[in-house]
Design a protein around this motif. Structure first.
Motif, PDB file in Angstrom:
ATOM      1  N   ALA A  67      51.549 164.886  82.562  1.00 34.12           N
ATOM      2  CA  ALA A  67      50.314 165.666  83.061  1.00 34.12           C
ATOM      3  C   ALA A  67      49.730 164.912  83.964  1.00 34.12           C
ATOM      4  O   ALA A  67      49.488 165.051  85.149  1.00 34.12           O
ATOM      5  CB  ALA A  67      49.367 166.272  81.898  1.00 34.12           C
ATOM      6  N   GLY A  68      49.420 163.571  83.820  1.00 32.93           N
ATOM      7  CA  GLY A  68      48.690 162.497  84.604  1.00 32.93           C
ATOM      8  C   GLY A  68      49.540 162.189  85.935  1.00 32.93           C
ATOM      9  O   GLY A  68      48.928 162.405  86.883  1.00 32.93           O
TER      10      GLY A  68
ATOM     11  N   SER B 238      49.374 164.991  88.442  1.00 34.62           N
ATOM     12  CA  SER B 238      48.190 164.914  89.039  1.00 34.62           C
ATOM     13  C   SER B 238      48.048 164.146  90.306  1.00 34.62           C
ATOM     14  O   SER B 238      47.161 164.226  91.094  1.00 34.62           O
ATOM     15  CB  SER B 238      47.050 164.654  88.215  1.00 34.62           C
ATOM     16  OG  SER B 238      46.895 163.236  87.957  1.00 34.62           O
TER      17      SER B 238
ATOM     18  N   LYS C  73      41.035 160.615  93.754  1.00 36.87           N
ATOM     19  CA  LYS C  73      40.933 160.338  92.298  1.00 36.87           C
ATOM     20  C   LYS C  73      39.407 160.097  91.764  1.00 36.87           C
ATOM     21  O   LYS C  73      39.087 160.698  90.617  1.00 36.87           O
ATOM     22  CB  LYS C  73      41.700 159.349  91.596  1.00 36.87           C
ATOM     23  CG  LYS C  73      43.262 159.524  91.508  1.00 36.87           C
ATOM     24  CD  LYS C  73      43.509 160.262  90.293  1.00 36.87           C
ATOM     25  CE  LYS C  73      44.956 160.976  90.414  1.00 36.87           C
ATOM     26  NZ  LYS C  73      44.904 162.417  91.108  1.00 36.87           N
TER      27      LYS C  73
ATOM     28  N   HIS D 274      37.227 163.262  92.004  1.00 36.70           N
ATOM     29  CA  HIS D 274      37.697 164.336  90.858  1.00 36.70           C
ATOM     30  C   HIS D 274      37.492 163.701  89.476  1.00 36.70           C
ATOM     31  O   HIS D 274      37.923 164.235  88.535  1.00 36.70           O
ATOM     32  CB  HIS D 274      39.263 164.663  90.976  1.00 36.70           C
ATOM     33  CG  HIS D 274      39.644 165.579  92.130  1.00 36.70           C
ATOM     34  ND1 HIS D 274      40.231 164.894  93.428  1.00 36.70           N
ATOM     35  CD2 HIS D 274      39.482 166.840  92.536  1.00 36.70           C
ATOM     36  CE1 HIS D 274      40.360 166.037  94.175  1.00 36.70           C
ATOM     37  NE2 HIS D 274      39.839 167.084  93.803  1.00 36.70           N
TER      38      HIS D 274
ATOM     39  N   MET E 243      38.577 161.499  88.213  1.00 38.74           N
ATOM     40  CA  MET E 243      39.930 161.077  87.173  1.00 38.74           C
ATOM     41  C   MET E 243      40.001 159.369  87.425  1.00 38.74           C
ATOM     42  O   MET E 243      40.951 159.001  87.648  1.00 38.74           O
ATOM     43  CB  MET E 243      41.235 161.591  87.946  1.00 38.74           C
ATOM     44  CG  MET E 243      41.484 162.988  87.153  1.00 38.74           C
ATOM     45  SD  MET E 243      43.018 163.616  87.621  1.00 38.74           S
ATOM     46  CE  MET E 243      43.850 162.825  86.197  1.00 38.74           C
TER      47      MET E 243
ATOM     48  N   PHE F 166      39.559 165.789  83.048  1.00 41.63           N
ATOM     49  CA  PHE F 166      40.851 166.235  83.480  1.00 41.63           C
ATOM     50  C   PHE F 166      40.880 167.581  83.118  1.00 41.63           C
ATOM     51  O   PHE F 166      40.536 168.216  82.209  1.00 41.63           O
ATOM     52  CB  PHE F 166      41.958 165.406  82.606  1.00 41.63           C
ATOM     53  CG  PHE F 166      43.296 165.907  82.825  1.00 41.63           C
ATOM     54  CD1 PHE F 166      44.160 165.697  84.054  1.00 41.63           C
ATOM     55  CD2 PHE F 166      44.002 166.695  81.951  1.00 41.63           C
ATOM     56  CE1 PHE F 166      45.159 166.174  84.318  1.00 41.63           C
ATOM     57  CE2 PHE F 166      45.132 167.196  82.210  1.00 41.63           C
ATOM     58  CZ  PHE F 166      45.964 166.886  83.236  1.00 41.63           C
ATOM     59  N   HIS F 167      41.180 168.535  84.177  1.00 41.12           N
ATOM     60  CA  HIS F 167      41.293 169.894  84.059  1.00 41.12           C
ATOM     61  C   HIS F 167      42.689 170.350  84.049  1.00 41.12           C
ATOM     62  O   HIS F 167      42.726 171.732  84.013  1.00 41.12           O
ATOM     63  CB  HIS F 167      40.618 170.525  85.511  1.00 41.12           C
ATOM     64  CG  HIS F 167      39.205 169.788  85.438  1.00 41.12           C
ATOM     65  ND1 HIS F 167      38.163 170.302  84.315  1.00 41.12           N
ATOM     66  CD2 HIS F 167      38.775 168.972  86.301  1.00 41.12           C
ATOM     67  CE1 HIS F 167      37.054 169.745  84.815  1.00 41.12           C
ATOM     68  NE2 HIS F 167      37.386 168.802  86.014  1.00 41.12           N
TER      69      HIS F 167
ATOM     70  N   GLY G 273      46.861 171.091  85.245  1.00 41.70           N
ATOM     71  CA  GLY G 273      47.389 171.340  86.493  1.00 41.70           C
ATOM     72  C   GLY G 273      48.771 171.797  86.285  1.00 41.70           C
ATOM     73  O   GLY G 273      49.422 171.210  85.333  1.00 41.70           O
TER      74      GLY G 273
ATOM     75  N   THR H  86      44.629 177.812  83.979  1.00 41.89           N
ATOM     76  CA  THR H  86      45.205 176.813  84.896  1.00 41.89           C
ATOM     77  C   THR H  86      46.813 176.976  85.221  1.00 41.89           C
ATOM     78  O   THR H  86      47.266 176.439  85.998  1.00 41.89           O
ATOM     79  CB  THR H  86      45.048 175.447  84.378  1.00 41.89           C
ATOM     80  OG1 THR H  86      45.132 175.475  83.041  1.00 41.89           O
ATOM     81  CG2 THR H  86      43.626 175.179  84.688  1.00 41.89           C
TER      82      THR H  86
ATOM     83  N   VAL I 286      45.409 161.511  78.796  1.00 35.45           N
ATOM     84  CA  VAL I 286      45.649 161.592  80.079  1.00 35.45           C
ATOM     85  C   VAL I 286      44.945 160.310  80.652  1.00 35.45           C
ATOM     86  O   VAL I 286      45.218 159.604  81.754  1.00 35.45           O
ATOM     87  CB  VAL I 286      45.158 162.695  80.675  1.00 35.45           C
ATOM     88  CG1 VAL I 286      45.413 162.789  82.341  1.00 35.45           C
ATOM     89  CG2 VAL I 286      46.172 163.789  80.392  1.00 35.45           C
TER      90      VAL I 286
END
Lengths: 105, 280
Positions: free
Chosen positions: B59-60, B63, B123, B126, B128, B136-137, B139, B192, B208
């Motif tokens: 996931a990271g 992003s 980053k 956001h 992050m 972290f949302h 994606g 999402t 993440v």
């Protein structure tokens, strides 16, 4: 040894290696979009190793250098492998034995 | 090399130019071996945590801006080519060629660093970035586990992330199992999920955050090497303009070339491991 020590590569060879590196870069991006499970990591790292080998042997002239430098270069990666292998043999095997907590980290 | 004993470039403690050159190469490769171990520690830590949190690392990775990563890969490998050509010009004793290729190498290095600034800024904008205000949302197919509203699930330090581990481990005793894929919830998918046919993957923002920490540490350490490299190119350019090199002596340029190619090799491994693991 003096003939091989200061070997002068042709521009054509350097450009060829660069082109090969670009092809492998495109390949690794394409391969990453396909779900191959564990093989994704194998392909990704395999391509990276090949790219690194091209850079080391030609751009860094190791191919034309004395063997003692090969020992240093290859030895460094061997020790890196030892470090990662021994570390993972610890972390990944936790919880395998009966009276051991299952969690790690 | 009969005249090698009387070269003005020969330091007095060496027998001849050949020995002097080989001593420099040997020392430089030993240094690079040390650099491999130095970055190896980071790669080793990355491997351990990725084995523990595979979904969160994917996931990271998802992003990250893959187009910038790819662009920088081309730029950096291109700079390796121009660096090799700079060393070649030095071997041939062509001063103008050395300067031309070193300047191009330096410009490409600066382009790489500039792109890195753009990526870091995105980053940071956001939230992050590891720390108290980490967010972290999700994606793509990745959604935040528990699904609190606008990043309420984020914002915990690494200490809490490790504290969160034991209760997760009680559900799943096997390390690195892919528990997230079994918990594909319909209402999570609405928010999402972009919808590519596959199920959603739930990830813990704290995990993440660990990936993002590795991202900043590894690319930051790599970028620091680039900054040092650009500084060294300026030093080499000064020496070149002072006519300090000739076809029989160009060791500093050659040794710097080894350093620059090494930094390139680090990126060759960083690019797939950071940018490409969440793409399928």
């Amino acid at each position: 040894m003096s003939e091989t020590e200061h070997h002068i590569c042709s521009v054509r060879l350097y450009v060829t290696i660069f082109s090969a590196l670009m092809v492998f870069t495109v390949l690794t991006v394409l391969a990453a979009s396909v779900n191959m499970g564990v093989m994704n990591n194998v392909v990704m790292l395999g391509i990276a190793v090949v790219k690194a080998a091209l850079v080391i042997s030609v751009f860094m002239h190791l191919k034309y250098n004395p063997k003692i430098l090969w020992v240093v270069a290859i030895g460094a990666f061997v020790w890196l492998g030892v470090m990662i292998a021994l570390t993972l043999s610890d972390f990944l095997s936790r919880g395998w034995m009966p009276n051991q907590p299952a969690s790690w980290l | 090399m009969s005249d090698a004993h009387s070269s003005p470039y020969l330091a007095h403690h060496f027998d001849d130019m050949e020995q002097q050159s080989q001593a420099a190469s040997f020392g430089m490769w030993i240094f690079l071996a040390q650099e491999i171990m130095f970055f190896g520690g980071l790669f080793c830590g990355y491997t351990v945590y990725r084995a523990k949190f595979p979904e969160a690392f994917s996931a990271g990775s998802f992003s990250l801006a893959i187009h910038w990563g790819l662009f920088n890969t081309v730029v950096l490998i291109g700079s390796s080519l121009t660096m090799a050509l700079a060393v070649r010009a030095a071997q041939l004793g062509r001063k103008a060629g050395i300067i031309k290729w070193l300047v191009i190498t330096m410009v490409l290095g600066c382009v790489f660093l500039g792109v890195k600034v753009i990526e870091y800024k995105a980053k940071i904008d956001h939230h992050m970035i590891p720390g108290q205000h980490f967010e972290f949302h999700g994606g793509g197919k990745f959604v935040v586990a528990g699904h609190g509203d606008e990043g309420a699930a984020g914002g915990h330090g690494e200490v809490e992330a490790t504290h969160a581990e034991p209760d997760e481990a009680t559900d799943h005793d096997a390390p690195a199992d892919d528990h997230g894929e079994t918990a594909a919830d319909v209402d999570h998918a609405e928010s999402t999920h972009e919808g590519n046919g596959h199920g959603v993957v739930e990830v813990d923002p704290n995990q993440v955050e660990i990936f993002v920490g590795f991202y900043f540490l590894m690319t930051g350490m790599h970028a620091l090497h680039m900054v040092i490299g650009v500084g060294l190119i300026i030093w080499l350019l000064v020496l070149t303009t002072k006519n300090r090199f000739a076809a029989e002596y160009y060791t500093p340029i050659e040794m710097f070339g080894l350093y620059w190619h090494f930094v390139d090799i680090v990126w060759i491994f960083l690019f797939p491991l950071l940018y490409l693991i969440g793409r399928h």
